[in-house]
Structures are given as structure tokens and as C-alpha cells.
Scaffold this motif. Structure first.
Motif, PDB file in Angstrom:
ATOM      1  N   TRP A 108     -14.313  11.784   0.184  1.00 50.31           N
ATOM      2  CA  TRP A 108     -12.981  11.188   0.207  1.00 50.31           C
ATOM      3  C   TRP A 108     -12.650  10.626   1.581  1.00 50.31           C
ATOM      4  O   TRP A 108     -12.751  11.326   2.597  1.00 50.31           O
ATOM      5  N   ASP A 135      -8.131   7.769   5.032  1.00 49.43           N
ATOM      6  CA  ASP A 135      -6.931   6.946   4.950  1.00 49.43           C
ATOM      7  C   ASP A 135      -7.167   5.740   4.030  1.00 49.43           C
ATOM      8  O   ASP A 135      -8.258   5.548   3.506  1.00 49.43           O
ATOM      9  N   ARG A 136      -6.116   4.938   3.859  1.00 52.51           N
ATOM     10  CA  ARG A 136      -6.178   3.780   2.969  1.00 52.51           C
ATOM     11  C   ARG A 136      -7.253   2.795   3.404  1.00 52.51           C
ATOM     12  O   ARG A 136      -7.971   2.247   2.579  1.00 52.51           O
ATOM     13  N   ILE A 161     -10.534   3.733   2.094  1.00 50.10           N
ATOM     14  CA  ILE A 161     -10.702   3.417   0.669  1.00 50.10           C
ATOM     15  C   ILE A 161     -11.051   1.944   0.501  1.00 50.10           C
ATOM     16  O   ILE A 161     -11.983   1.584  -0.221  1.00 50.10           O
ATOM     17  N   GLU A 187      -0.534  -3.951   0.201  1.00 52.65           N
ATOM     18  CA  GLU A 187      -0.399  -2.592   0.724  1.00 52.65           C
ATOM     19  C   GLU A 187       0.871  -1.922   0.242  1.00 52.65           C
ATOM     20  O   GLU A 187       1.921  -2.535   0.133  1.00 52.65           O
ATOM     21  N   ASP A 222      -0.577   4.205  -1.597  1.00 50.58           N
ATOM     22  CA  ASP A 222      -1.955   3.861  -1.946  1.00 50.58           C
ATOM     23  C   ASP A 222      -2.923   5.032  -1.834  1.00 50.58           C
ATOM     24  O   ASP A 222      -3.759   5.243  -2.719  1.00 50.58           O
ATOM     25  N   LEU A 223      -2.833   5.800  -0.761  1.00 48.65           N
ATOM     26  CA  LEU A 223      -3.771   6.902  -0.564  1.00 48.65           C
ATOM     27  C   LEU A 223      -3.588   7.963  -1.648  1.00 48.65           C
ATOM     28  O   LEU A 223      -4.551   8.349  -2.313  1.00 48.65           O
ATOM     29  N   THR A 273      -4.477   6.539  -5.182  1.00 46.34           N
ATOM     30  CA  THR A 273      -5.917   6.426  -5.397  1.00 46.34           C
ATOM     31  C   THR A 273      -6.528   7.804  -5.583  1.00 46.34           C
ATOM     32  O   THR A 273      -7.435   7.980  -6.397  1.00 46.34           O
ATOM     33  N   ARG A 274      -6.031   8.797  -4.880  1.00 44.49           N
ATOM     34  CA  ARG A 274      -6.530  10.163  -5.062  1.00 44.49           C
ATOM     35  C   ARG A 274      -6.296  10.621  -6.507  1.00 44.49           C
ATOM     36  O   ARG A 274      -7.164  11.253  -7.120  1.00 44.49           O
TER      37      ARG A 274
END
Length: 180
Positions: free
Chosen positions: A21, A24-25, A28, A43, A47-48, A51-52
Motif C-alpha cells: 500500500w 499517499d495519493r 497510488i 484530485e 482519494d487515499l 482507494t483503500r
């Protein structure tokens, strides 16, 4: 025009995010680029975390042992994220299909790409070709990595040579141990 089926690279991207993982964004987005995604993502502060959640939902598909349960979960993911296929020619890549609407958030795009890519991987290669590393099935072995089987023979069980060797050593020692 070429057909971009979101196949192998999307499921490999999902496994890469699940197995390592990013912090940060930008991590990714960098990983998405490494796996062939070239589009820009608007953005968002969520997002972080978003996405997780996509990856955690995808891991439920990975961990589903019954093919019907796996299909049910994956169908729900695709229904939540996909749209009618659309022709696009962004970044001078040539005409290809996207299975999502334009200007979606990074998590939404990844949910669409990963769910469609996983469905294509499982239907073209086999429903059994996505799993956790077999080394982790041994009590005390810490590996929980995802294995995306893209081999010709469809028999990949380990995430790495290291895990395969560790399992082979355990099997060898078990055979050589006279106390068993």
C-alpha cells in the motif's frame, strides 16, 4: 482502434496496491502509471481513503473461495462503478474503450478498471486464478500477499520465489524429520 480490455494490468495493479500500500495519493497515482494508466485524475481529499476502500472491497473477491460468491461480489463492484463503454483517444494512445464516465474520481476510476479487469482475468484465465499466497496457509507463515496467476499452465501458488522456496524447505524438512 484498439480494444483495451482492462485485463491483466488492472488486476496486477490491484494486487500491487493490496500487497504494498502506498503512503499517499501520489503513490497510488504513480503505481497506476507504472501499470499503464495514462489518464489524469481530478484530485479529491478523499482519494487515499476511497482507494483503500476499493482495494479492501477487491480483497473480498480475492478471498471468496466459492466461484459463485466471487462472481456475485464482482458483479456488485462492476454495477457500482461501470458505465456504458465509451470511445476515447486521450494522450494520443489511439482509440480505445473506457468502461466508466469521464471526469470521475481516482477511487471511482480504479473501482471500474479493477472490477472489469478482474472479471476479464477470471473469465478468460479461470475463476481459480486469483488467490492469496499458498505460503500463508501454513500456520506461522506471515505471507498474505495476493497472487494473480498469469502463468501459461495456471498453477502459480506463491507470490514470489522466496515464498515458494520457504514452502519447499518446510516440505523437505517435514519429510526428513523422523519424529513425524
Amino acid at each position: 482502434m484498439h480494444l483495451n480490455p482492462y485485463g491483466e494490468y488492472a488486476v496486477l495493479l490491484a494486487a500491487s496496491l493490496a500487497n504494498d500500500w502506498p503512503a499517499d495519493r501520489s503513490g497510488i497515482e504513480k503505481r497506476a502509471r507504472e501499470f499503464g494508466m495514462t489518464m489524469d485524475f481530478p484530485e479529491s481529499p478523499d482519494d487515499l481513503l476511497g482507494t483503500r476502500r476499493v482495494i479492501e472491497d477487491w480483497l473480498r473477491v480475492v478471498d471468496a473461495s466459492d466461484p459463485h460468491d466471487r462472481a456475485r461480489l464482482l458483479n456488485a463492484h462492476m454495477a457500482a462503478a461501470t458505465a456504458y463503454p465509451r470511445l476515447t483517444d486521450h494522450h494520443d494512445e489511439g482509440w480505445h474503450l473506457h468502461y466508466r464516465d469521464e471526469d470521475q474520481s481516482l477511487p471511482h476510476v480504479l473501482r471500474a478498471v479493477i472490477s472489469v479487469g478482474t472479471a476479464l482475468h477470471l473469465t478468460t484465465r479461470g475463476m481459480h486464478r486469483l488467490r492469496r499466497c499458498a505460503a500463508g496457509a501454513t500456520p506461522g507463515d506471515p505471507c498474505s500477499a495476493v497472487v494473480v496467476d498469469v502463468t501459461r499452465n495456471g498453477r502459480q501458488r506463491y507470490c514470489s520465489v522466496r515464498c515458494a522456496n520457504r514452502a519447499a524447505v518446510r516440505r523437505h524438512r517435514a519429510r526428513a524429520d523422523p519424529s513425524d
